[in-house]
Scaffold this motif. Structure first.
Motif, PDB file in Angstrom:
ATOM      1  N   ILE A 235      -0.348   4.636  11.871  1.00  0.00           N
ATOM      2  CA  ILE A 235      -0.526   4.268  10.456  1.00  0.00           C
ATOM      3  C   ILE A 235      -0.649   5.503   9.570  1.00  0.00           C
ATOM      4  O   ILE A 235      -0.093   5.551   8.473  1.00  0.00           O
ATOM      5  CB  ILE A 235      -1.753   3.352  10.319  1.00  0.00           C
ATOM      6  N   VAL A 239       1.718   6.415   6.341  1.00  0.00           N
ATOM      7  CA  VAL A 239       1.189   6.693   5.008  1.00  0.00           C
ATOM      8  C   VAL A 239       1.781   7.992   4.464  1.00  0.00           C
ATOM      9  O   VAL A 239       2.244   8.058   3.309  1.00  0.00           O
ATOM     10  CB  VAL A 239      -0.349   6.775   5.047  1.00  0.00           C
ATOM     11  N   GLU A 346       0.650  -3.441  11.073  1.00  0.00           N
ATOM     12  CA  GLU A 346       0.481  -2.029  10.755  1.00  0.00           C
ATOM     13  C   GLU A 346       1.243  -1.614   9.497  1.00  0.00           C
ATOM     14  O   GLU A 346       0.788  -0.751   8.742  1.00  0.00           O
ATOM     15  CB  GLU A 346       0.905  -1.176  11.951  1.00  0.00           C
ATOM     16  N   ALA A 350      -0.590   0.097   6.331  1.00  0.00           N
ATOM     17  CA  ALA A 350      -0.212   1.393   5.761  1.00  0.00           C
ATOM     18  C   ALA A 350       0.103   1.272   4.271  1.00  0.00           C
ATOM     19  O   ALA A 350      -0.269   2.136   3.465  1.00  0.00           O
ATOM     20  CB  ALA A 350       0.987   1.958   6.517  1.00  0.00           C
TER      21      ALA A 350
END
Length: 429
Positions: A235, A239, A346, A350
């Motif tokens: 994650i 990002v 996920e 994110a």
């Protein structure tokens, strides 16, 4: 005064149950209603922490630290039986250990069992590891069979109680009480009242200008599959690669476990994360680190309660988390509805994390007092008051109507107060 023996084979780990006992037992003893004794693994952090707070600790031999394999070693069981004989408690409060529960029950001691809600591999709905899930499923009949013989059962969230009924761990007619977990809210807030967040950020390796302008995302967890810890690395990279990210971000990780070496390598060698984060290993100053952060994340797929979420909130920090177990009960705020991510998504996690990182400073300043105020409903003092009431009712019930297995018990009036609950004494031990 009644004697309560708390039993936990902690295996030298430190997690939610250990934190719970560390906060709860001193307050329970300070109330003056009960004599508190803790039976925990020999030489562990929990034994040392409880001793430092004046709790009587009886240490159980620990030869095999692996939770499942420890059942192959009879010496800890013999040590427990010796402690029971010498302490002769009025009530045994178990926090883990179904086999030990059966042995203590056969020895004739009344038992209260707290089901704290264990991690992902022990949740039949969300377990990531099929082998561990099947092993855990094999213990289901044991808990189901032993439940009716308990003097009482406490579960730390409404979700966990419904799950245990739903998955067949508890018989439907059996009553289990929900008593939400908690933390010493004001005490923890006071410990970091004078902490300078900017100074802590510079200690973490940020330059002064970075310390003022960078969003700190904090992740503290046992680094193992049960806590879904590896998802953090995936994650975090998602990002950093997201083109919608507008603010600089720095990831701070604290914790230990089987994945610790992997986290160490990634944050020291990965070309992306090594520039945008650090791994600190096991730390005991989590509140201090949280004070320096802007927000935290929790990635467990199953949580009985979610102490890390509460710890973040009591310090005024938003926590982005999966909607796992009892966490939605803790995160009961309209402002937090977008912080509860569907289990295992996920990509959504994110994306939401990027949105939170991009929030202006004013948004975090507005949220801080709201989160701190909300956390007060989970102060540990409320839990201890509920636990005291639960003990009182349980001991009165035992004194007024003894189960057949405990017919050798007699009632003896307390010498300390004519109005105090009668003590149940096993004269055969």
């Amino acid at each position: 005064m009644h004697k309560i023996l708390h039993f936990l084979p902690d295996n030298h780990v430190w997690g939610g149950i250990e934190t719970y006992l560390n906060h709860t037992l001193p307050l329970l003893q300070a109330g003056g209603r009960y004599e508190v004794v803790a039976a925990v693994s020999k030489g562990g952090k929990l034994a040392a922490a409880l001793k430092a707070q004046g709790i009587a600790v009886r240490e159980i031999p620990l030869h095999i630290k692996t939770p499942f394999l420890r059942l192959l070693d009879i010496r800890p069981m013999l040590g427990l039986m010796k402690i029971l004989k010498e302490e002769s408690p009025d009530l045994v409060h178990i926090h883990k250990g179904r086999v030990e529960q059966a042995v203590i029950r056969l020895a004739g001691y009344p038992i209260v069992y707290t089901y704290h809600g264990y991690g992902g591999p022990n949740n039949l709905e969300n377990a990531p590891n099929a082998l561990l899930r099947n092993i855990y499923a094999c213990t289901r009949p044991l808990l189901m069979a032993l439940a009716p013989y308990l003097s009482g059962m406490i579960i730390v969230s409404h979700y966990e109680r419904q799950r245990l009924y739903r998955e067949g761990f508890l018989p439907r007619p059996f009553h289990a009480e929900v008593l939400h977990n908690g933390l010493p809210i004001k005490k923890m807030q006071n410990t970091v009242k004078d902490v300078d967040g900017l100074s802590v950020r510079e200690e973490l390796g940020l330059l002064p200008e970075q310390a003022r302008n960078t969003r700190i995302v904090f992740f503290a967890s046992r680094l193992n599959p049960a806590k879904n810890a590896a998802a953090f690395l995936r994650i975090a990279k998602m990002v950093l690669k997201n083109p919608a990210l507008k603010k600089p971000v720095y990831f701070v990780v604290a914790g230990n476990g089987v994945l610790a070496e992997r986290f160490q390598n990634v944050f020291s060698q990965d070309p992306l994360l090594s520039k945008h984060g650090c791994y600190l290993g096991f730390r005991q100053d989590i509140p201090r680190l949280l004070k320096a952060a802007d927000l935290s994340v929790s990635l467990s797929l199953s949580e009985g309660f979610g102490l890390m979420v509460l710890e973040s909130m009591l310090l005024g920090k938003p926590c982005l988390t999966y909607a796992a177990g009892g966490i939605p009960e803790v995160m009961g705020l309209s402002e937090a509805k977008d912080w509860l991510i569907p289990l295992g998504d996920e990509t959504r996690f994110a994306e939401q994390l990027v949105e939170m990182i991009n929030l202006p400073d004013s948004a975090f300043e507005k949220l801080s007092p709201i989160l701190k105020e909300h956390s007060k409903r989970f102060d540990i003092s409320r839990h201890v008051a509920g636990l005291t009431d639960f003990y009182d009712r349980t001991l009165i019930k035992l004194g007024d109507a003894l189960p057949e297995a405990w017919q050798n018990k007699v009632q003896e009036p307390s010498k300390s107060s004519p109005t105090e609950t009668k003590r149940v004494v096993n004269t055969a031990r």
